[in-house]
Design an enzyme around this catalytic site. Structure first.
Site, mmCIF file in Angstrom:
data_model
loop_
_atom_site.group_PDB
_atom_site.id
_atom_site.type_symbol
_atom_site.label_atom_id
_atom_site.label_comp_id
_atom_site.label_asym_id
_atom_site.label_seq_id
_atom_site.Cartn_x
_atom_site.Cartn_y
_atom_site.Cartn_z
ATOM 1 N N TYR A 193 51.255 -52.833 4.993
ATOM 2 C CA TYR A 193 51.591 -52.173 6.264
ATOM 3 C C TYR A 193 52.665 -51.097 6.063
ATOM 4 O O TYR A 193 52.517 -49.954 6.527
ATOM 5 C CB TYR A 193 52.077 -53.225 7.270
ATOM 6 C CG TYR A 193 52.350 -52.695 8.651
ATOM 7 C CD1 TYR A 193 51.327 -52.543 9.580
ATOM 8 C CD2 TYR A 193 53.643 -52.340 9.048
ATOM 9 C CE1 TYR A 193 51.585 -52.062 10.858
ATOM 10 C CE2 TYR A 193 53.908 -51.862 10.324
ATOM 11 C CZ TYR A 193 52.870 -51.729 11.227
ATOM 12 O OH TYR A 193 53.116 -51.246 12.488
ATOM 13 N N SER B 145 55.673 -46.094 12.622
ATOM 14 C CA SER B 145 56.471 -47.314 12.790
ATOM 15 C C SER B 145 57.828 -47.056 12.156
ATOM 16 O O SER B 145 57.954 -46.207 11.253
ATOM 17 C CB SER B 145 55.781 -48.477 12.072
ATOM 18 O OG SER B 145 56.682 -49.560 11.893
ATOM 19 N N LYS C 120 52.360 -46.967 6.656
ATOM 20 C CA LYS C 120 53.180 -46.183 7.578
ATOM 21 C C LYS C 120 54.001 -45.129 6.824
ATOM 22 O O LYS C 120 54.228 -44.032 7.343
ATOM 23 C CB LYS C 120 54.072 -47.095 8.411
ATOM 24 C CG LYS C 120 53.295 -48.036 9.344
ATOM 25 C CD LYS C 120 52.408 -47.282 10.342
ATOM 26 C CE LYS C 120 51.744 -48.231 11.326
ATOM 27 N NZ LYS C 120 50.885 -47.529 12.325
HETATM 28 P P1 NAP Z 1 47.651 -54.309 19.157
HETATM 29 O O1 NAP Z 1 47.987 -54.701 20.551
HETATM 30 O O2 NAP Z 1 47.204 -55.343 18.186
HETATM 31 O O3 NAP Z 1 46.595 -53.137 19.233
HETATM 32 C C1 NAP Z 1 45.946 -52.652 18.089
HETATM 33 C C2 NAP Z 1 44.784 -51.817 18.538
HETATM 34 O O4 NAP Z 1 44.151 -51.260 17.383
HETATM 35 C C3 NAP Z 1 43.711 -52.610 19.288
HETATM 36 O O5 NAP Z 1 43.299 -51.848 20.388
HETATM 37 C C4 NAP Z 1 42.578 -52.723 18.279
HETATM 38 O O6 NAP Z 1 41.300 -52.742 18.886
HETATM 39 C C5 NAP Z 1 42.753 -51.421 17.532
HETATM 40 N N1 NAP Z 1 42.086 -51.413 16.236
HETATM 41 C C6 NAP Z 1 42.269 -52.250 15.192
HETATM 42 N N2 NAP Z 1 41.445 -51.913 14.181
HETATM 43 C C7 NAP Z 1 40.728 -50.835 14.614
HETATM 44 C C8 NAP Z 1 39.721 -50.035 14.045
HETATM 45 N N3 NAP Z 1 39.273 -50.258 12.800
HETATM 46 N N4 NAP Z 1 39.198 -49.014 14.776
HETATM 47 C C9 NAP Z 1 39.629 -48.783 16.045
HETATM 48 N N5 NAP Z 1 40.580 -49.514 16.639
HETATM 49 C C10 NAP Z 1 41.118 -50.531 15.935
HETATM 50 O O7 NAP Z 1 48.928 -53.638 18.451
HETATM 51 P P2 NAP Z 1 49.999 -52.541 18.944
HETATM 52 O O8 NAP Z 1 51.317 -53.138 18.756
HETATM 53 O O9 NAP Z 1 49.626 -51.978 20.267
HETATM 54 O O10 NAP Z 1 49.800 -51.452 17.802
HETATM 55 C C11 NAP Z 1 49.397 -50.119 18.058
HETATM 56 C C12 NAP Z 1 50.005 -49.209 16.985
HETATM 57 O O11 NAP Z 1 51.430 -49.250 17.099
HETATM 58 C C13 NAP Z 1 49.675 -49.629 15.550
HETATM 59 O O12 NAP Z 1 49.436 -48.447 14.772
HETATM 60 C C14 NAP Z 1 50.937 -50.304 15.089
HETATM 61 O O13 NAP Z 1 51.117 -50.228 13.691
HETATM 62 C C15 NAP Z 1 51.984 -49.483 15.829
HETATM 63 N N6 NAP Z 1 53.285 -50.145 15.954
HETATM 64 C C16 NAP Z 1 53.459 -51.231 16.755
HETATM 65 C C17 NAP Z 1 54.723 -51.816 16.848
HETATM 66 C C18 NAP Z 1 55.005 -52.995 17.726
HETATM 67 O O14 NAP Z 1 56.142 -53.485 17.711
HETATM 68 N N7 NAP Z 1 54.068 -53.482 18.518
HETATM 69 C C19 NAP Z 1 55.789 -51.301 16.103
HETATM 70 C C20 NAP Z 1 55.565 -50.206 15.285
HETATM 71 C C21 NAP Z 1 54.318 -49.631 15.224
HETATM 72 P P3 NAP Z 1 40.479 -54.116 19.163
HETATM 73 O O15 NAP Z 1 41.335 -54.944 20.101
HETATM 74 O O16 NAP Z 1 39.193 -53.674 19.781
HETATM 75 O O17 NAP Z 1 40.326 -54.793 17.827
#
Ligand code: NAP
Length: 279
Positions: free
Chosen positions: A177, A164, A181
């Site tokens: 968080y 991130s 990261k």
């Molecule tokens: P999201 O839509 O909430 O997806 C998160 C995913 O992680 C879901 O598929 C969830 O599965 C899974 N997960 C949570 N706990 C888990 C566990 N213990 N074991 C296996 N899977 C687990 O969020 P996202 O935005 O796509 O985030 C994905 C990654 O991108 C994260 O690492 C986040 O920190 C990073 N990120 C996102 C952003 C952003 O702006 N969106 C920015 C920077 C970094 P379930 O649905 O089955 O619970």
């Protein structure tokens, strides 16, 4: 046979990842979902990991299969050692090996420092940091067991850590968080240094503001989106495909000499936009 995704997208004419086997954690939602579909579109067979939402994971599997490659869903909590090793073992049984590990699963449990519970702190560190350690370790074991297969890839394997912008931008109210990261950054760099002599490439992708469920409140009203865009010089919120495209390229041999790098995919968020007019 002509194949295409449910939105009419065709598989790529020269699949970047043809014959490769990829595992994406947290692949039933947001960035992980787009990445799993993107890797399938690029020719890889894909394991779709999830922890809770099985139906959503099965939808992703069907979308990937529509490109004419193989996929299946696997439930596992990435913070649990045995569940991660079982997940990789099953992948080796079903697909023969693993070439690409995308350690994407992550979550937030936000609170100001003085209200943050031990459970909130620990959960985020367990999933976002320990989960990536476990996934990297299990993938690296299989990469080293197998060695290079030149007709598949120049490298033995690729580990891509989903980090991130908060690996370098402090974030008040999210100390768990941001710490996770920051840890991912050093996990990635240290593993890259340790594994490069084995021809394993470890890199990270650091998204900025991407439209997914994890940050819905930051973009789901016009006021919130306008506020968010003050932080994004490129003046648009990112889409999950912005990340998926970069992961597919990074996993491919086009990026074979890229080792130990974080690719920021953030519309310029890390350019300190406040200094465009101030300072
Ligand atoms: P999201 O839509 O909430 O997806 C998160 C995913 O992680 C879901 O598929 C969830 O599965 C899974 N997960 C949570 N706990 C888990 C566990 N213990 N074991 C296996 N899977 C687990 O969020 P996202 O935005 O796509 O985030 C994905 C990654 O991108 C994260 O690492 C986040 O920190 C990073 N990120 C996102 C952003 C952003 O702006 N969106 C920015 C920077 C970094 P379930 O649905 O089955 O619970």
């Amino acid at each position: 046979m002509e194949t295409s995704g449910s939105d009419g997208r065709q598989p790529l004419a020269h699949p970047l990842l043809k014959g490769q086997k990829a595992l994406v954690t947290g692949a039933n939602s947001g960035i992980g979902k787009a990445t799993a579909i993107g890797l399938g579109r690029a020719g890889a067979d894909v394991v779709v990991n999830y922890v809770a939402g099985r139906d959503a994971a099965e939808d992703v599997v069907r979308e990937i299969e529509s490109f004419g490659v193989r996929a299946y869903a696997h439930e596992a909590d990435v913070s649990q050692e045995k569940q991660v090793s079982d997940m990789v073992d099953r992948m080796v049984q079903k697909f023969g090996t693993i070439d690409v590990m995308v350690a994407n699963a992550g979550l937030q449990r936000d609170a100001p420092l003085t209200d943050m519970t031990m459970a909130q702190w620990q959960k985020v560190l367990d999933v976002n940091l320990t989960g990536q350690f476990l996934c990297a370790r299990e993938a690296a074991k299989e990469f080293m067991r197998r060695g290079v297969v030149p007709e598949v890839s120049r490298s033995v394997g690729k580990i891509i850590c989903m980090s991130s912008v908060h690996q370098i931008i402090p974030w008040a109210g999210h100390v768990n968080y941001a710490s996770s990261k920051g840890g991912v950054q050093m996990l990635m760099a240290t593993l890259a240094q340790e594994l490069a002599p084995h021809r394993i490439r470890v890199n990270a992708v650091a998204p900025g503001a991407i439209r997914t469920p994890i940050n819905r409140s930051a973009w789901d009203t016009p006021e919130a989106e306008a506020d968010l865009l003050r932080l994004v010089p490129y003046d648009r919120v990112g889409d999950p495909d912005d990340i998926a495209n970069v992961v597919a390229a990074l996993a491919s041999d086009l990026f074979d000499y890229v080792v130990g790098t974080t690719l920021y995919v953030d519309g310029g968020m890390t350019l300190f936009p406040g200094f465009a007019t101030g300072g």
